[in-house]
Motif scaffolding. Structure first.
Motif, PDB file in Angstrom:
ATOM      1  N   GLY A 334       0.785  -1.230   0.000  1.00 14.80           N
ATOM      2  CA  GLY A 334       0.000   0.000   0.000  1.00 14.80           C
ATOM      3  C   GLY A 334       0.813   1.274   0.000  1.00 14.80           C
ATOM      4  O   GLY A 334       0.353   2.295  -0.516  1.00 14.80           O
ATOM      5  N   GLY A 335       2.013   1.269   0.533  1.00 11.63           N
ATOM      6  CA  GLY A 335       2.842   2.466   0.523  1.00 11.63           C
ATOM      7  C   GLY A 335       3.673   2.636  -0.727  1.00 11.63           C
ATOM      8  O   GLY A 335       4.381   3.640  -0.882  1.00 11.63           O
ATOM      9  N   ASP A 336       3.574   1.693  -1.644  1.00 10.20           N
ATOM     10  CA  ASP A 336       4.397   1.713  -2.870  1.00 10.20           C
ATOM     11  C   ASP A 336       3.524   1.769  -4.123  1.00 10.20           C
ATOM     12  O   ASP A 336       3.692   2.628  -4.975  1.00 10.20           O
ATOM     13  CB  ASP A 336       5.287   0.465  -2.892  1.00 10.20           C
ATOM     14  N   ARG A 337       2.626   0.784  -4.272  1.00 12.25           N
ATOM     15  CA  ARG A 337       1.599   0.739  -5.331  1.00 12.25           C
ATOM     16  C   ARG A 337       2.175   0.585  -6.729  1.00 12.25           C
ATOM     17  O   ARG A 337       1.490   0.831  -7.708  1.00 12.25           O
ATOM     18  CB  ARG A 337       0.705   1.998  -5.287  1.00 12.25           C
ATOM     19  N   SER A 338       3.418   0.173  -6.854  1.00 13.28           N
ATOM     20  CA  SER A 338       4.021   0.104  -8.186  1.00 13.28           C
ATOM     21  C   SER A 338       4.262  -1.336  -8.615  1.00 13.28           C
ATOM     22  O   SER A 338       4.382  -2.244  -7.785  1.00 13.28           O
ATOM     23  CB  SER A 338       5.347   0.868  -8.222  1.00 13.28           C
ATOM     24  N   ILE A 339       4.313  -1.534  -9.938  1.00 20.13           N
ATOM     25  CA  ILE A 339       4.781  -2.776 -10.548  1.00 20.13           C
ATOM     26  C   ILE A 339       6.109  -2.466 -11.209  1.00 20.13           C
ATOM     27  O   ILE A 339       6.212  -1.520 -11.991  1.00 20.13           O
ATOM     28  CB  ILE A 339       3.783  -3.330 -11.576  1.00 20.13           C
ATOM     29  N   LYS A 340       7.114  -3.268 -10.879  1.00 19.02           N
ATOM     30  CA  LYS A 340       8.445  -3.054 -11.442  1.00 19.02           C
ATOM     31  C   LYS A 340       8.900  -4.312 -12.177  1.00 19.02           C
ATOM     32  O   LYS A 340       8.493  -5.427 -11.845  1.00 19.02           O
ATOM     33  CB  LYS A 340       9.453  -2.701 -10.335  1.00 19.02           C
ATOM     34  N   PHE A 341       9.753  -4.093 -13.174  1.00 22.97           N
ATOM     35  CA  PHE A 341      10.295  -5.184 -13.979  1.00 22.97           C
ATOM     36  C   PHE A 341      11.814  -5.165 -13.867  1.00 22.97           C
ATOM     37  O   PHE A 341      12.441  -4.111 -13.973  1.00 22.97           O
ATOM     38  CB  PHE A 341       9.848  -5.039 -15.441  1.00 22.97           C
ATOM     39  N   TRP A 342      12.375  -6.376 -13.687  1.00 23.65           N
ATOM     40  CA  TRP A 342      13.796  -6.495 -13.384  1.00 23.65           C
ATOM     41  C   TRP A 342      14.480  -7.463 -14.340  1.00 23.65           C
ATOM     42  O   TRP A 342      13.913  -8.493 -14.713  1.00 23.65           O
ATOM     43  CB  TRP A 342      13.998  -7.019 -11.964  1.00 23.65           C
ATOM     44  N   ASN A 343      15.701  -7.109 -14.721  1.00 21.57           N
ATOM     45  CA  ASN A 343      16.599  -8.039 -15.398  1.00 21.57           C
ATOM     46  C   ASN A 343      17.406  -8.719 -14.303  1.00 21.57           C
ATOM     47  O   ASN A 343      18.277  -8.105 -13.686  1.00 21.57           O
ATOM     48  CB  ASN A 343      17.516  -7.293 -16.373  1.00 21.57           C
ATOM     49  N   THR A 344      17.112  -9.998 -14.046  1.00 23.74           N
ATOM     50  CA  THR A 344      17.739 -10.668 -12.907  1.00 23.74           C
ATOM     51  C   THR A 344      19.174 -11.102 -13.186  1.00 23.74           C
ATOM     52  O   THR A 344      19.856 -11.558 -12.273  1.00 23.74           O
ATOM     53  CB  THR A 344      16.908 -11.889 -12.487  1.00 23.74           C
ATOM     54  N   THR A 355       0.426   1.917 -10.064  1.00 18.93           N
ATOM     55  CA  THR A 355      -0.910   1.359 -10.304  1.00 18.93           C
ATOM     56  C   THR A 355      -1.989   2.098  -9.534  1.00 18.93           C
ATOM     57  O   THR A 355      -3.174   1.924  -9.820  1.00 18.93           O
ATOM     58  CB  THR A 355      -0.951  -0.119  -9.910  1.00 18.93           C
ATOM     59  N   GLY A 356      -1.621   2.880  -8.546  1.00 18.77           N
ATOM     60  CA  GLY A 356      -2.597   3.629  -7.775  1.00 18.77           C
ATOM     61  C   GLY A 356      -3.150   2.907  -6.572  1.00 18.77           C
ATOM     62  O   GLY A 356      -3.915   3.503  -5.797  1.00 18.77           O
ATOM     63  N   SER A 357      -2.805   1.631  -6.395  1.00 19.26           N
ATOM     64  CA  SER A 357      -3.317   0.892  -5.238  1.00 19.26           C
ATOM     65  C   SER A 357      -2.377  -0.259  -4.905  1.00 19.26           C
ATOM     66  O   SER A 357      -1.499  -0.619  -5.693  1.00 19.26           O
ATOM     67  CB  SER A 357      -4.734   0.355  -5.509  1.00 19.26           C
ATOM     68  N   SER A 374      -3.577  -8.088  -9.077  1.00 22.90           N
ATOM     69  CA  SER A 374      -4.717  -7.939  -8.182  1.00 22.90           C
ATOM     70  C   SER A 374      -4.397  -6.865  -7.159  1.00 22.90           C
ATOM     71  O   SER A 374      -3.237  -6.707  -6.745  1.00 22.90           O
ATOM     72  CB  SER A 374      -5.049  -9.264  -7.493  1.00 22.90           C
ATOM     73  N   HIS A 375      -5.439  -6.143  -6.734  1.00 26.85           N
ATOM     74  CA  HIS A 375      -5.218  -4.918  -5.968  1.00 26.85           C
ATOM     75  C   HIS A 375      -6.119  -4.832  -4.740  1.00 26.85           C
ATOM     76  O   HIS A 375      -7.094  -5.570  -4.607  1.00 26.85           O
ATOM     77  CB  HIS A 375      -5.452  -3.693  -6.863  1.00 26.85           C
ATOM     78  N   GLY A 376      -5.768  -3.878  -3.890  1.00 31.80           N
ATOM     79  CA  GLY A 376      -6.540  -3.576  -2.703  1.00 31.80           C
ATOM     80  C   GLY A 376      -7.286  -2.271  -2.858  1.00 31.80           C
ATOM     81  O   GLY A 376      -7.755  -1.931  -3.951  1.00 31.80           O
ATOM     82  N   PHE A 377      -7.386  -1.530  -1.771  1.00 31.36           N
ATOM     83  CA  PHE A 377      -8.099  -0.264  -1.738  1.00 31.36           C
ATOM     84  C   PHE A 377      -7.610   0.666  -2.865  1.00 31.36           C
ATOM     85  O   PHE A 377      -6.412   0.726  -3.137  1.00 31.36           O
ATOM     86  CB  PHE A 377      -7.868   0.391  -0.369  1.00 31.36           C
ATOM     87  N   THR A 378      -8.478   1.300  -3.651  1.00 38.05           N
ATOM     88  CA  THR A 378      -9.879   1.519  -3.349  1.00 38.05           C
ATOM     89  C   THR A 378     -10.840   0.654  -4.180  1.00 38.05           C
ATOM     90  O   THR A 378     -12.002   0.488  -3.804  1.00 38.05           O
ATOM     91  CB  THR A 378     -10.241   2.988  -3.621  1.00 38.05           C
TER      92      THR A 378
END
Length: 455
Positions: A334-344, A355-357, A374-378
């Protein structure tokens, strides 16, 4: 991806969706205000006009001179040189050359049998909803998993239930004692028959779902609840609230073979790559670690390969890309709300979107380049993203509380979601795979039987 680039991509999509708007442009050239009775010299071929007024009439005035073969040759030459024109005067400008909105492939022979792929329909509502009473509403747990035998396992309080997707039947696998429960994680072995159950008392139970009996209990590794697990053939990796990650070889009595120490708080996300060489772990300390199996040393605190610190909240959602082995997607709380992509391989962050949530879970489409979150609030929604543009393809709503858990059917088409509203929903979100698609390679059918293995 920042907001500016998202706005730009949406405007480009709007233009491609309505291409005719590019034809309604204001006329700024005064020369285009033409008179219908006055010829436009700039639009006329003066050389051709002079020829037609002088030399072009001679053939018609003296037809006996031209033989049939010469006349046929003259007509063919005129066609080639675009001389079969009757008008000499032009009263408007030449039309502009057509603009190709989409690049055309002129290899007609190669594409003559191909047709444009229609846009896939994504149903906006769940196709089935089941009650899930006593589902623990805890972001850090993993209480839902769909096995390769098409059986869904869900933990409700201290009981694990099995739902057979082939016939819709439900059975109870086990109810643990109150002092041991509740159940904090479930995870199917690759064979789809054996299942691991993590408990609040730090123990892990291994069960045979076919005979409905417990095979063994793994003890002595963790000091508190086991909230995340992941299989890698005969290795069961477990993550606990104590911050430890333990590799358990379920074939041998002394099951602890490696211990990974890097997290300072609860490990809530664990995922092995498809190759089984890299392990991704996410924790309540906002960290992601990438561990390399080849560098693991028995009974030692193995050093991580990469330590990823870009998230600003707990990282539970982890998903390895099925079509690019070194690509990992992660989602923040909830304090971040982001999707990140990584080259491992390098540890570089390739992209990040807000993403806003709260991001609770991530799943890749096995048949298309798409990602489901899948997301939480709101809104407590599911969002389908097109990769790599990260354009939203659909938003699915129905849950009234945060969608904590997701699991994917073996064929990759259906997704099951469980939320704090105590419902289990099934979504036909990824459609039906093409018949021509190659079947995914089967995992080892029996992780307990391979006693001899070259490492």
């Amino acid at each position: 991806m920042d907001a500016g680039s998202m706005n730009t991509s949406s405007s480009l999509r709007a233009q491609s969706r309505f291409p005719l708007q590019q034809q309604f442009l204001p006329r700024t050239n005064s020369k285009e205000n033409l008179d219908r009775f006055i010829p436009n010299r700039s639009a006329m071929d003066m050389d051709y006009a002079r020829f037609m007024l002088t030399e072009g009439r001679k053939g018609k005035e003296n037809p006996t001179v031209n033989s049939p073969s010469r006349e046929a040759y003259r007509k063919q030459l005129a066609d080639s040189l675009n001389m079969n024109r009757t008008r000499i005067l032009a009263f408007k400008n030449k039309p502009p050359a057509p603009v190709e909105l989409m690049p055309q492939d002129h290899s007609h022979h190669h594409h003559q049998h191909k047709t444009a792929k229609p846009r896939r329909h994504i149903p906006q509502t769940s196709e089935r909803t089941l009650d899930a009473p006593d589902l623990v509403d805890d972001f850090y747990l993993n209480l839902l998993d769909w096995g390769s035998s098409n059986v869904l396992a869900i933990a409700l309080g201290s009981t694990v239930y099995l739902w057979d997707a082939s016939d819709g039947s439900t059975s109870e696998l086990v109810t643990v004692d109150d002092e041991d429960g509740p159940v904090t994680s479930v995870n199917w072995a690759p064979d789809g028959r054996h299942i691991a159950i993590g408990l609040n008392n730090s123990h892990i139970q291994l069960w045979d779902s076919a005979s409905n009996r417990q095979l063994r209990a793994l003890k002595g590794g963790h000091r508190s609840r086991v909230g995340s697990m992941a299989w890698n053939n005969h290795i069961l990796t477990t993550g606990g609230m104590d911050g430890q990650i333990i590799n358990n070889d379920v074939r041998i009595r002394s099951h602890i073979v490696e211990t990974y120490r890097g997290h300072t708080q609860e490990v809530c996300g664990l995922k092995w790559s498809a190759s089984g060489q890299q392990l991704a772990s996410g924790g309540n300390d906002n960290l992601i670690h990438i561990w390399d199996r080849s560098t693991a040393l028995s009974n030692s605190a193995t050093q991580w390969l990469h330590r990823l610190e870009d998230h600003t909240s707990a990282v539970k959602a982890l998903a390895w890309c099925p079509f690019q082995g070194n690509l990992l997607a992660s989602g923040g709380g909830g304090g971040d709300r982001s999707i990140k992509f990584w080259n491992t391989h390098t540890g570089a962050c390739l992209n990040s979107i807000d993403t806003g949530s709260q991001v609770c879970s991530l799943l890749w489409n096995k048949n298309e380049r798409e990602l489901l979150s899948s997301h939480g609030f709101t809104q407590n929604q599911l969002t389908v993203w097109k990769y790599p543009s990260m354009v939203k393809m659909a938003e699915l709503t129905g849950h009234t509380s945060r969608v904590l858990y997701m699991a994917q059917s073996p064929d990759g088409c259906t997704v099951a979601t469980a939320a704090g509203d105590e419902t289990l929903r099934f979504w036909n979100v990824f459609g039906v795979p093409e018949i021509a698609a190659k079947a995914a390679p089967k995992a080892n059918p029996e992780p307990f039987s391979h006693l001899n293995r070259i490492r």
